[in-house]
Design a protein around this motif. Structure first.
Motif, PDB file in Angstrom:
ATOM      1  N   VAL A 105      19.984 152.230  -1.043  1.00  0.00           N
ATOM      2  CA  VAL A 105      19.598 152.786   0.248  1.00  0.00           C
ATOM      3  C   VAL A 105      19.229 151.675   1.220  1.00  0.00           C
ATOM      4  O   VAL A 105      18.581 151.901   2.234  1.00  0.00           O
ATOM      5  CB  VAL A 105      18.443 153.808   0.138  1.00  0.00           C
ATOM      6  CG1 VAL A 105      18.933 155.062  -0.534  1.00  0.00           C
ATOM      7  CG2 VAL A 105      17.247 153.232  -0.581  1.00  0.00           C
TER       8      VAL A 105
ATOM      9  N   ILE B  65      17.444 148.794   0.743  1.00  0.00           N
ATOM     10  CA  ILE B  65      16.200 148.023   0.618  1.00  0.00           C
ATOM     11  C   ILE B  65      16.511 146.735  -0.138  1.00  0.00           C
ATOM     12  O   ILE B  65      17.220 146.754  -1.141  1.00  0.00           O
ATOM     13  CB  ILE B  65      15.141 148.830  -0.161  1.00  0.00           C
ATOM     14  CG1 ILE B  65      14.779 150.093   0.626  1.00  0.00           C
ATOM     15  CG2 ILE B  65      13.895 147.993  -0.416  1.00  0.00           C
ATOM     16  CD1 ILE B  65      13.983 151.095  -0.180  1.00  0.00           C
TER      17      ILE B  65
ATOM     18  N   ARG C 212       1.025 155.644   1.094  1.00  0.00           N
ATOM     19  CA  ARG C 212       1.221 156.367   2.339  1.00  0.00           C
ATOM     20  C   ARG C 212       2.157 155.661   3.321  1.00  0.00           C
ATOM     21  O   ARG C 212       2.466 156.205   4.361  1.00  0.00           O
ATOM     22  CB  ARG C 212      -0.139 156.573   3.038  1.00  0.00           C
ATOM     23  CG  ARG C 212      -1.026 157.593   2.377  1.00  0.00           C
ATOM     24  CD  ARG C 212      -0.462 158.987   2.534  1.00  0.00           C
ATOM     25  NE  ARG C 212      -1.309 159.971   1.908  1.00  0.00           N
ATOM     26  CZ  ARG C 212      -1.248 160.293   0.625  1.00  0.00           C
ATOM     27  NH1 ARG C 212      -0.366 159.713  -0.158  1.00  0.00           N
ATOM     28  NH2 ARG C 212      -2.057 161.204   0.122  1.00  0.00           N
ATOM     29  N   THR C 213       2.547 154.447   3.032  1.00  0.00           N
ATOM     30  CA  THR C 213       3.359 153.749   4.027  1.00  0.00           C
ATOM     31  C   THR C 213       4.763 153.467   3.501  1.00  0.00           C
ATOM     32  O   THR C 213       5.041 153.570   2.316  1.00  0.00           O
ATOM     33  CB  THR C 213       2.724 152.392   4.418  1.00  0.00           C
ATOM     34  OG1 THR C 213       2.722 151.553   3.276  1.00  0.00           O
ATOM     35  CG2 THR C 213       1.309 152.584   4.938  1.00  0.00           C
TER      36      THR C 213
ATOM     37  N   ALA D  67       8.312 157.751  10.143  1.00  0.00           N
ATOM     38  CA  ALA D  67       6.983 157.131  10.088  1.00  0.00           C
ATOM     39  C   ALA D  67       6.484 156.888  11.503  1.00  0.00           C
ATOM     40  O   ALA D  67       7.265 156.877  12.453  1.00  0.00           O
ATOM     41  CB  ALA D  67       7.059 155.813   9.323  1.00  0.00           C
TER      42      ALA D  67
ATOM     43  N   ALA E 167       2.618 152.564  12.886  1.00  0.00           N
ATOM     44  CA  ALA E 167       1.958 151.721  11.885  1.00  0.00           C
ATOM     45  C   ALA E 167       2.661 151.809  10.532  1.00  0.00           C
ATOM     46  O   ALA E 167       2.111 151.393   9.521  1.00  0.00           O
ATOM     47  CB  ALA E 167       0.493 152.136  11.744  1.00  0.00           C
ATOM     48  N   ASN E 168       3.873 152.386  10.522  1.00  0.00           N
ATOM     49  CA  ASN E 168       4.645 152.513   9.284  1.00  0.00           C
ATOM     50  C   ASN E 168       4.019 153.441   8.254  1.00  0.00           C
ATOM     51  O   ASN E 168       4.294 153.331   7.064  1.00  0.00           O
ATOM     52  CB  ASN E 168       4.905 151.140   8.641  1.00  0.00           C
ATOM     53  CG  ASN E 168       6.043 150.434   9.332  1.00  0.00           C
ATOM     54  OD1 ASN E 168       6.886 151.076   9.962  1.00  0.00           O
ATOM     55  ND2 ASN E 168       6.076 149.122   9.232  1.00  0.00           N
ATOM     56  N   VAL E 169       3.140 154.323   8.699  1.00  0.00           N
ATOM     57  CA  VAL E 169       2.610 155.334   7.796  1.00  0.00           C
ATOM     58  C   VAL E 169       3.613 156.483   7.762  1.00  0.00           C
ATOM     59  O   VAL E 169       4.033 156.992   8.799  1.00  0.00           O
ATOM     60  CB  VAL E 169       1.238 155.842   8.273  1.00  0.00           C
ATOM     61  CG1 VAL E 169       0.731 156.934   7.338  1.00  0.00           C
ATOM     62  CG2 VAL E 169       0.254 154.685   8.349  1.00  0.00           C
ATOM     63  N   ILE E 170       4.009 156.865   6.539  1.00  0.00           N
ATOM     64  CA  ILE E 170       5.065 157.871   6.405  1.00  0.00           C
ATOM     65  C   ILE E 170       4.539 159.259   6.758  1.00  0.00           C
ATOM     66  O   ILE E 170       3.464 159.656   6.329  1.00  0.00           O
ATOM     67  CB  ILE E 170       5.610 157.875   4.965  1.00  0.00           C
ATOM     68  CG1 ILE E 170       6.264 156.531   4.671  1.00  0.00           C
ATOM     69  CG2 ILE E 170       6.607 159.008   4.756  1.00  0.00           C
ATOM     70  CD1 ILE E 170       6.695 156.370   3.247  1.00  0.00           C
TER      71      ILE E 170
ATOM     72  N   ARG F 108       8.556 151.889  -0.737  1.00  0.00           N
ATOM     73  CA  ARG F 108       9.651 150.989  -1.124  1.00  0.00           C
ATOM     74  C   ARG F 108       9.256 150.097  -2.288  1.00  0.00           C
ATOM     75  O   ARG F 108      10.061 149.844  -3.181  1.00  0.00           O
ATOM     76  CB  ARG F 108      10.060 150.142   0.086  1.00  0.00           C
ATOM     77  CG  ARG F 108      10.727 150.990   1.139  1.00  0.00           C
ATOM     78  CD  ARG F 108      10.985 150.255   2.408  1.00  0.00           C
ATOM     79  NE  ARG F 108      11.592 151.173   3.373  1.00  0.00           N
ATOM     80  CZ  ARG F 108      12.169 150.780   4.494  1.00  0.00           C
ATOM     81  NH1 ARG F 108      12.219 149.494   4.794  1.00  0.00           N
ATOM     82  NH2 ARG F 108      12.687 151.660   5.309  1.00  0.00           N
TER      83      ARG F 108
ATOM     84  N   GLY G 103      13.956 154.390   2.319  1.00  0.00           N
ATOM     85  CA  GLY G 103      14.774 153.423   3.043  1.00  0.00           C
ATOM     86  C   GLY G 103      14.980 153.808   4.496  1.00  0.00           C
ATOM     87  O   GLY G 103      15.411 152.995   5.304  1.00  0.00           O
ATOM     88  N   ASN G 104      14.646 155.052   4.829  1.00  0.00           N
ATOM     89  CA  ASN G 104      14.870 155.546   6.191  1.00  0.00           C
ATOM     90  C   ASN G 104      13.794 156.577   6.509  1.00  0.00           C
ATOM     91  O   ASN G 104      14.068 157.678   6.930  1.00  0.00           O
ATOM     92  CB  ASN G 104      16.263 156.183   6.242  1.00  0.00           C
ATOM     93  CG  ASN G 104      16.794 156.223   7.647  1.00  0.00           C
ATOM     94  OD1 ASN G 104      16.085 155.860   8.580  1.00  0.00           O
ATOM     95  ND2 ASN G 104      18.010 156.696   7.788  1.00  0.00           N
ATOM     96  N   GLU G 105      12.542 156.179   6.243  1.00  0.00           N
ATOM     97  CA  GLU G 105      11.451 157.140   6.241  1.00  0.00           C
ATOM     98  C   GLU G 105      10.994 157.478   7.661  1.00  0.00           C
ATOM     99  O   GLU G 105      10.884 156.599   8.499  1.00  0.00           O
ATOM    100  CB  GLU G 105      10.258 156.563   5.460  1.00  0.00           C
ATOM    101  CG  GLU G 105      10.576 156.074   4.056  1.00  0.00           C
ATOM    102  CD  GLU G 105      11.076 154.632   3.999  1.00  0.00           C
ATOM    103  OE1 GLU G 105      11.391 154.067   5.069  1.00  0.00           O
ATOM    104  OE2 GLU G 105      11.144 154.083   2.899  1.00  0.00           O
TER     105      GLU G 105
END
Lengths: 508, 358
Positions: free
Chosen positions: B236, B238, B216-217, A110, A113-116, B222, A106-108
Motif C-alpha cells: 500500500v 509504505i 491513534r495516528t 486524518a 496532526a496526522n491523527v486518524i 503504519r 497507507g491512505n488514512e
C-alpha cells in the motif's frame, strides 16, 4: 463509458530470474469494463507478469501504458497512483488490525496532526461496501475472518484507492465453491461499473463463466488469446498445457473387497474444543474410492487428522482392518499401511528446507535400505529418489534441491510418489489437487484410479465437487461433522449433493 | 461453515491497546475484570500492602512510592525504546548498551560543558547514533538483529570503560527536584507525582503520548502494520525500510534519555557498567506490558515497587537475619509475574526478520 478503450496495455514485457525466462516478450491488452482472464499452468509466468504490472518487480524490458499513457511502475505506490489495485494470492492484510484499519492503511483519513479519523474511515468503508455489495464488519479483526471475507477486504482496499484496474492473482484457489460463486458475481458487478478486471486462474470453468477475454500463457510466453464463446474447456486446456488433456477421468466400475477402514460413532473436537466430528460412521473397502463431499470446515480436517493419528479421539473407534488405532501414534498407523496426502502440502506434506530425496523417504527413512543401524545409506536413498523422480515425473533440477523450491504441482507429485510407494492398504487424500495445474491434476487423478484398481482403499476429501463426482465410487456428504447421506456415486447428482452440503438436509 | 468467534472475544483482541480501550458496556466491564483478573488481583494486593505500610508510617509509604517511580523511570524508557523498535519489526537487545553509552556520553558532555541540559541532549544524540548503528546493520545491511544488538552491548562496555576517567564531576550537580506549585503539597500524592525531577516528569508525559501516537495516528498504524506484515505495508505504498530506520533511531534516542537519567538525574556521576542489566529488564518490562507503553508502565511500576520495598525492608531492619531473602524479592516478583503473564503475550509477527523487496 466506451467499452473498447484500453485500460491497460503492456507490450514486450520480459523478465529473467537467474537463468529462467519468467516473461518473454509478453503483450497484454485489457479493456475497460471487461473481465480479462490470464490463464496458464503454475510457473507459466502469470504471477510474474502481474507483479510487474503492480510495481513489485521491475521488468527487464517492455512498456506499460495505463489509459493510453506510458507509465513507470517502480514500486507499488506508482501502480496504486495510476489506479491499479491488486488482490494477492497470499493476502496482504495485517492480521491484528481491523477491517477498516487494513483498508485505509497507507491512505488514512486524518486531521492535520496526522491523527486518524477512524469513524470517517469506517464510514467510507461502509459506503464502498454498500456500493459494490461487499458486506464486511468494519470493526472485526482480520485474523478472525474466514478467507472469503478477507478476500473481500482486499478487494475493498483496492476500490478504496479508486482502482479502475483490478488484478486478482488466483483468487479462487483458497475459496469454497460458494465463496467462488459469490466472488465471480462480484467481479461481474465490478466490470459492469467500468472496472477492468485481470483475473488469474487455472480453473477453466471459471474462465468460461465470467471472462470476456482470455489470454493464455505457457512457459513465460503468450500462446494465444481467445474469448469464451470461441472455445471450450478442452480447447483452453490444450492451449494451456500444449497437448490434449483428459479432463474427465475414465475408470472402470470398482470391485470392492474387504473392509480396510472402519470408523464407528466417531466424535472429535477441534482446536477450539468444539465438537467438529459428531457421531460419524463410515467404511471404506479395498478397491474403492470413498469421497467425502462438503463445504470446508464441516469436520473434514478433523476426521482426516484423527484417522492419521494427528488428533485425539473423543468418542468412538477407528479400525484399520481388524486393528483399533485409538492408542496408536502416527508412525504406528503409517506402519499399518495408511498413506496420507495432507491438505496443506507446504505445512504437513513436505519439509521445505530438506531435499527432494529426503522428502521422498520421509515415511521410512529409518528403515532398511535407507538406514543401517541408524546411519543413513546415501547411495540407496539417491538411487531410490532418482527412480521416483523419473517414475512420477517430478520436475526438479536435482534430487538435492530443497523441496520448497518446487512448483505446487511438483510438490504434490513428490508427496504422491512417497505415499503411493508405501505398500499402503488405505490412502487418505485430502484436497489432493488443490492449487495445482491441469497437467498435474490429470496425473494425480490417474494415479488414484490406478492405485484403486490395484486394491487400495481411498478416502478422498475434497472441496471440489467435480473431483468427488468424477473419482468416487461411493460418496458421503458431510455437514457439521455428520455424514448426512452415504450412497453410491451413481445415485447422487451434483444438485442433490450441493443442496445437502449447504443445508444439511436431503429434503427438496 | 466457518464459525465466527464470538463478539466479546473479538472485543478483547484489543487488549494490547491498553485497559482503557473498549470498556464501554457493562458486559465488557465484567469481562474485563475476568480477563484481566491477574492484573486486578495484583493491583488490589499492592494497594493493600501500601495501605498496610502506611499504617505504620506515612513518610515511609511515601518514600516507597517515590522510590518505585524512581526505579521504574529508566525501565519504562528502555521498554518504550524496545517497543518502538519491535512494533516496527526490529528486535533491540542493545538497549542496555545504548543506555550505557548515553549515560557515559551525557555525563562527559555535561561535565565538560557545565550544562545538564546540553548533557541530556548529548545523551539522546548518542542514543540515536547507537539506534542508527542498529538500524544500519539490521535494516540496511539485513544483518542478524540479535547479533547487531549484542555488538552494541559489548562495544558499549568497552568504549565507556576505556574512555572513562575517574574524578570527573558535574559542576552543576545532578538534576534538581521541580515542585509543581500547590499540587506538590498534597499528602503522599504530591510528593510522589508532583514533585519530581525533569526527566521523570518528561517520562510521565511520554507514556500516554507514545500510546496515543502508536494507536491513534498514521505513523502508529503504519508502524504496527510494518512490524506485523511488512509486505502488506509495502503493497500500500509504505516504505518498510524507512519506517524501520525512523523507529529504531527514535527508539535509540529514548534509550539515550534513559541513560542520561541514570547519570545526570539519578546518580549524578558515571560508574562503569552503571546500567547493571536495566536494559535487559526493560525488555522483560516491554514483553510484560505487551508492547504497549501503558502496559509497560504498569510493568515497570511493579518492578520498581519490588525494588523499593526491598530497600524499605533493609531500612526497617526486617528480616535482616536473612539479608539474602530480602535481596531476592525483586527476582521472585519477576519470576512469578513473568511466568504468569508473559507466556500469553504475542510479539509483532515479523520481528527478527530482515525485509527485502524482491
Amino acid at each position: 463509458m466506451p467499452s473498447n478503450t484500453l485500460a491497460l496495455e503492456a507490450t514486450g514485457i520480459s523478465k529473467t530470474f537467474g537463468s529462467v525466462k519468467a516473461n518473454d516478450q509478453i503483450t497484454l491488452e485489457v479493456k475497460k469494463g471487461k473481465i480479462h482472464a490470464l490463464l496458464g499452468e503454475n510457473g507459466a509466468g502469470k504471477s510474474t507478469l502481474v507483479n510487474i504490472l503492480f510495481g513489485l518487480y521491475k521488468a527487464d524490458s517492455g512498456v506499460v501504458k495505463v489509459n493510453g499513457k506510458a507509465v513507470e511502475l517502480g514500486r507499488p505506490k506508482d501502480a496504486i497512483d495510476r489506479g491499479i489495485g491488486m488482490v494477492h494470492q497470499h493476502f496482504q492484510l495485517v492480521p491484528i488490525l481491523t477491517v477498516a484499519e487494513n483498508i485505509v492503511l497507507g491512505n488514512e483519513p486524518a486531521n492535520k496532526a496526522n491523527v486518524i479519523d477512524i469513524e470517517n474511515a469506517k464510514e467510507k468503508v461502509r459506503e464502498l461496501a454498500e456500493k459494490y455489495q461487499l458486506e464486511v464488519d468494519t470493526e472485526a479483526t482480520v485474523e478472525d475472518l474466514p478467507v472469503g471475507t478477507q478476500q473481500r477486504v482486499e478487494i475493498l482496499r483496492s476500490l478504496y484507492r479508486k482502482a479502475d484496474i483490478l488484478i486478482l492473482d488466483e483468487p479462487t484457489a483458497v475459496l469454497t465453491p460458494q465463496e467462488t460463486d459469490h466472488l465471480l458475481q462480484v467481479l461481474k458487478k465490478l466490470a459492469s461499473q467500468g472496472v477492468a478486471v485481470i483475473f488469474i486462474t487455472h480453473k477453466l470453468r471459471e474462465v468460461l463463466e465470467v471472462a470476456d477475454e482470455v489470454t493464455v500463457m505457457r512457459n513465460g510466453q503468450v500462446v494465444g488469446s481467445t474469448t469464451p464463446s470461441e472455445t471450450d474447456e478442452s480447447g483452453l486446456a490444450e492451449m494451456m498445457v500444449g497437448r490434449s488433456v483428459v479432463l474427465r477421468v475414465s475408470k472402470e466400475a470398482s470391485s470392492p473387497d474387504e473392509t480396510v477402514l472402519t470408523v464407528r460413532n466417531l466424535s472429535v473436537k477441534d482446536d477450539r474444543k468444539l465438537l467438529a466430528v459428531n457421531d460419524l460412521s463410515l467404511e471404506v473397502r479395498s478397491g474403492e474410492i470413498f469421497g467425502i463431499a462438503g463445504v470446508e470446515g464441516n469436520g473434514q480436517r478433523e476426521l482426516v487428522e484423527t484417522i492419521t493419528g494427528l488428533r485425539n479421539i473423543n468418542a468412538g473407534e477407528i479400525f484399520i482392518g481388524e486393528t483399533s488405532i485409538t492408542e496408536f501414534s502416527p508412525r504406528q498407523i503409517s506402519e499399518l499401511g495408511v498413506a496420507h496426502i495432507p491438505e496443506d502440502r507446504e505445512k504437513h506434506g513436505l519439509i521445505g528446507s530438506h531435499s527432494v530425496a529426503d522428502n521422498l523417504i520421509l515415511n521410512r527413512y529409518y528403515k532398511s535400505p535407507f538406514s543401517n543401524r541408524g546411519i543413513r545409506q546415501q547411495k540407496a536413498i539417491a538411487s531410490y529418489a532418482k527412480e521416483m523422480v523419473e517414475k512420477f515425473d517430478i520436475r526438479t533440477p536435482s534430487i538435492e534441491t530443497p523441496s520448497s523450491s518446487l512448483s505446487g504441482g511438483n510438490k504434490q507429485k513428490a508427496i504422491a510418489a512417497r505415499e503411493f510407494s508405501h505398500n499402503a492398504r488405505l490412502l487418505v487424500a485430502s484436497q489432493p489437487t488443490r492449487g495445482i495445474d491441469v497437467g498435474s491434476i490429470e496425473f494425480v487423478h490417474q494415479q488414484l484410479i490406478k492405485q484403486r484398481d490395484q486394491g487400495l482403499a481411498v478416502l478422498l476429501v475434497s472441496a471440489e465437487l467435480d473431483e468427488i463426482l468424477s473419482l468416487s465410487d461411493r460418496i458421503g456428504v458431510i455437514y457439521r461433522g455428520q455424514l448426512i447421506v452415504t450412497a453410491n456415486a451413481a445415485d447422487l447428482d451434483r444438485n442433490r449433493i450441493g443442496r445437502i452440503m449447504t443445508t444439511g438436509s436431503d429434503i427438496t | 461453515m466457518v464459525l465466527k468467534p464470538e463478539r466479546s472475544e473479538r472485543a478483547f483482541r484489543f487488549d494490547y491497546l491498553g485497559f482503557i480501550m473498549s470498556v464501554n458496556q457493562t458486559k465488557d466491564i465484567k469481562q474485563f475484570f475476568f480477563k484481566k483478573r491477574w492484573w486486578v488481583l495484583t493491583a488490589v494486593l499492592l494497594a493493600f500492602f501500601t495501605l498496610w505500610t502506611a499504617e505504620f508510617e506515612q513518610a515511609n509509604t511515601t518514600s516507597v512510592l517515590v522510590s518505585t517511580l524512581r526505579h521504574s523511570t529508566p525501565l519504562v524508557l528502555g521498554a518504550m525504546c524496545g517497543l518502538l523498535c519491535e512494533r516496527s519489526g526490529v528486535i533491540n537487545i542493545g538497549i542496555e548498551g545504548q543506555m550505557l553509552m548515553s549515560a557515559w556520553g551525557g555525563f562527559m558532555v555535561a561535565s565538560a560543558s557545565g550544562s545538564l541540559l546540553i548533557g541530556v541532549f548529548a545523551g539522546i544524540g548518542i542514543g540515536m547514533m547507537m539506534g542508527g548503528v542498529l538500524a544500519g546493520i539490521s535494516v540496511g545491511l539485513r544483518g542478524d538483529q540479535i547479533i547487531a544488538g549484542t555488538v552494541i552491548n559489548i562495544a558499549a562496555i568497552g568504549i565507556t570503560s576505556f574512555f572513562f576517567s575517574l574524578g570527573r564531576t558535574l559542576p552543576s550537580g545532578k538534576a534538581q527536584v521541580i515542585k509543581l506549585g500547590p499540587l506538590a503539597d498534597i499528602p503522599v500524592a504530591g510528593r510522589v507525582l508532583f514533585s519530581n525531577k525533569p526527566i521523570t516528569f518528561l517520562t510521565l508525559l511520554m507514556i500516554p503520548t507514545l500510546w496515543f501516537l502508536l494507536f491513534r495516528t498514521k505513523w502508529g498504524l503504519r508502524t504496527r502494520a510494518v512490524g506485523e506484515h511488512p509486505s502488506a505495508a509495502e503493497t500500500v505504498g509504505i516504505s518498510v525500510i524507512g519506517m524501520r530506520y525512523f523507529n529504531v533511531i527514535i527508539g535509540g534516542g529514548i534509550a539515550g534519555l534513559a541513560g542520561a537519567y541514570l547519570s545526570l538525574e539519578a546518580v549524578g556521576s558515571f560508574e562503569r557498567g552503571m546500567t547493571n542489566g536495566k536494559g535487559f529488564v526493560a525488555l522483560a518490562v516491554m514483553i510484560f506490558g505487551r508492547w504497549n507503553p501503558i502496559g509497560a508502565w504498569g510493568a515497570a511500576l511493579l518492578f520498581g515497587y519490588s525494588s523499593a520495598i526491598q530497600t524499605q525492608f533493609q531500612f526497617r531492619d526486617w528480616l535482616t537475619n536473612d539479608p539474602q531473602f530480602i535481596g531476592i524479592i525483586p527476582f521472585v516478583v519477576t519470576i512469578v509475574v513473568l511466568a504468569g503473564f508473559v507466556g500469553r503475550a504475542r510479539p509483532p509477527a515479523s520481528i527478527g526478520q530482515p525485509y527485502s523487496r524482491e
